[in-house]
Design a protein around this motif. Structure first.
Motif, PDB file in Angstrom:
ATOM      1  N   VAL A 120      30.351  27.753  37.331  1.00 25.68           N
ATOM      2  CA  VAL A 120      29.931  29.116  37.467  1.00 25.68           C
ATOM      3  C   VAL A 120      28.493  29.312  37.009  1.00 25.68           C
ATOM      4  O   VAL A 120      27.475  29.644  37.662  1.00 25.68           O
ATOM      5  CB  VAL A 120      30.806  30.056  36.933  1.00 25.68           C
ATOM      6  CG1 VAL A 120      30.046  31.408  37.016  1.00 25.68           C
ATOM      7  CG2 VAL A 120      31.944  30.154  37.617  1.00 25.68           C
ATOM      8  N   ARG A 123      25.847  27.181  38.906  1.00 24.99           N
ATOM      9  CA  ARG A 123      25.923  27.608  40.342  1.00 24.99           C
ATOM     10  C   ARG A 123      25.088  28.961  40.462  1.00 24.99           C
ATOM     11  O   ARG A 123      24.124  29.015  41.241  1.00 24.99           O
ATOM     12  CB  ARG A 123      27.046  27.979  41.159  1.00 24.99           C
ATOM     13  CG  ARG A 123      27.034  28.397  42.609  1.00 24.99           C
ATOM     14  CD  ARG A 123      26.405  27.420  43.413  1.00 24.99           C
ATOM     15  NE  ARG A 123      26.299  27.856  44.640  1.00 24.99           N
ATOM     16  CZ  ARG A 123      24.851  28.138  45.180  1.00 24.99           C
ATOM     17  NH1 ARG A 123      23.868  28.025  44.648  1.00 24.99           N
ATOM     18  NH2 ARG A 123      24.899  28.874  46.283  1.00 24.99           N
ATOM     19  N   LEU A 148      35.010  26.260  41.649  1.00 24.92           N
ATOM     20  CA  LEU A 148      34.106  27.415  41.702  1.00 24.92           C
ATOM     21  C   LEU A 148      34.872  28.632  42.399  1.00 24.92           C
ATOM     22  O   LEU A 148      34.917  29.710  41.731  1.00 24.92           O
ATOM     23  CB  LEU A 148      32.897  27.130  42.561  1.00 24.92           C
ATOM     24  CG  LEU A 148      32.024  28.326  42.726  1.00 24.92           C
ATOM     25  CD1 LEU A 148      31.466  28.802  41.699  1.00 24.92           C
ATOM     26  CD2 LEU A 148      30.957  28.011  43.665  1.00 24.92           C
TER      27      LEU A 148
END
Length: 165
Positions: A120, A123, A148
């Motif tokens: 997380v 990203r 994810l």
């Protein structure tokens, strides 16, 4: 590329991107001093292990991996032990019960298991592509996608439960 040129490349790269790596470290450790320590330790590790960088084109993901692993090592060492001064606690106590007080994205992300939290952060906070995340974490892209998706499910459930309390 000889060792001196590689060392210069690493130094130049780190200096150009120091804020980015500080921000990444801070996302993990949530403390200014610890984030600075993580970046410092990561730089030392990079220079100590510069022979592990086989291709200078991959310096970005190579150094990301070093910073992430260094931050995770620090978190494992301190086991999330947080000591808060009584004065700070009394200043934070407003006396009003707020049912939304626990709905905090950082708190929710920090509560994620390590494998999901890393995906997380890389990203959404570092805006990395899934391929790059997979390389940094030394995982398959499909594993990164799965983690994810699972992390987002967990975050959604946790936040909805907190709001409904």
């Amino acid at each position: 590329m000889n060792k001196t040129d590689l060392g210069t490349n690493i130094a130049d790269f780190v200096m150009q991107n120091k804020e980015k790596y500080y921000r990444l470290a801070y996302q993990y450790v949530q403390n200014r001093d610890d984030a600075l320590d993580v970046v410092h330790d990561a730089i030392n590790k990079a220079f100590s292990n510069m022979n592990s960088l086989k291709n200078p084109e991959y310096i970005r993901t190579w150094f990301y991996r070093i910073v992430v692993n260094t931050a995770l090592d620090l978190l494992r060492k301190r086991k999330k032990l947080i000591v808060i001064d009584d004065e700070i606690l009394s200043n934070l106590d407003t006396g009003v019960v707020d049912k939304y007080e626990n709905v905090d994205l950082n708190t929710a992300i920090n509560a994620l298991p390590e494998q999901y939290r890393s995906v997380v952060i890389l990203r959404y906070f570092e805006d990395l592509k899934l391929d790059d995340i997979a390389e940094i974490l030394n995982e398959k892209v499909s594993t990164v996608k799965t983690r994810l998706y699972k992390a987002l499910q967990i975050l959604r459930i946790d936040i909805i439960e907190e709001v409904n309390k």
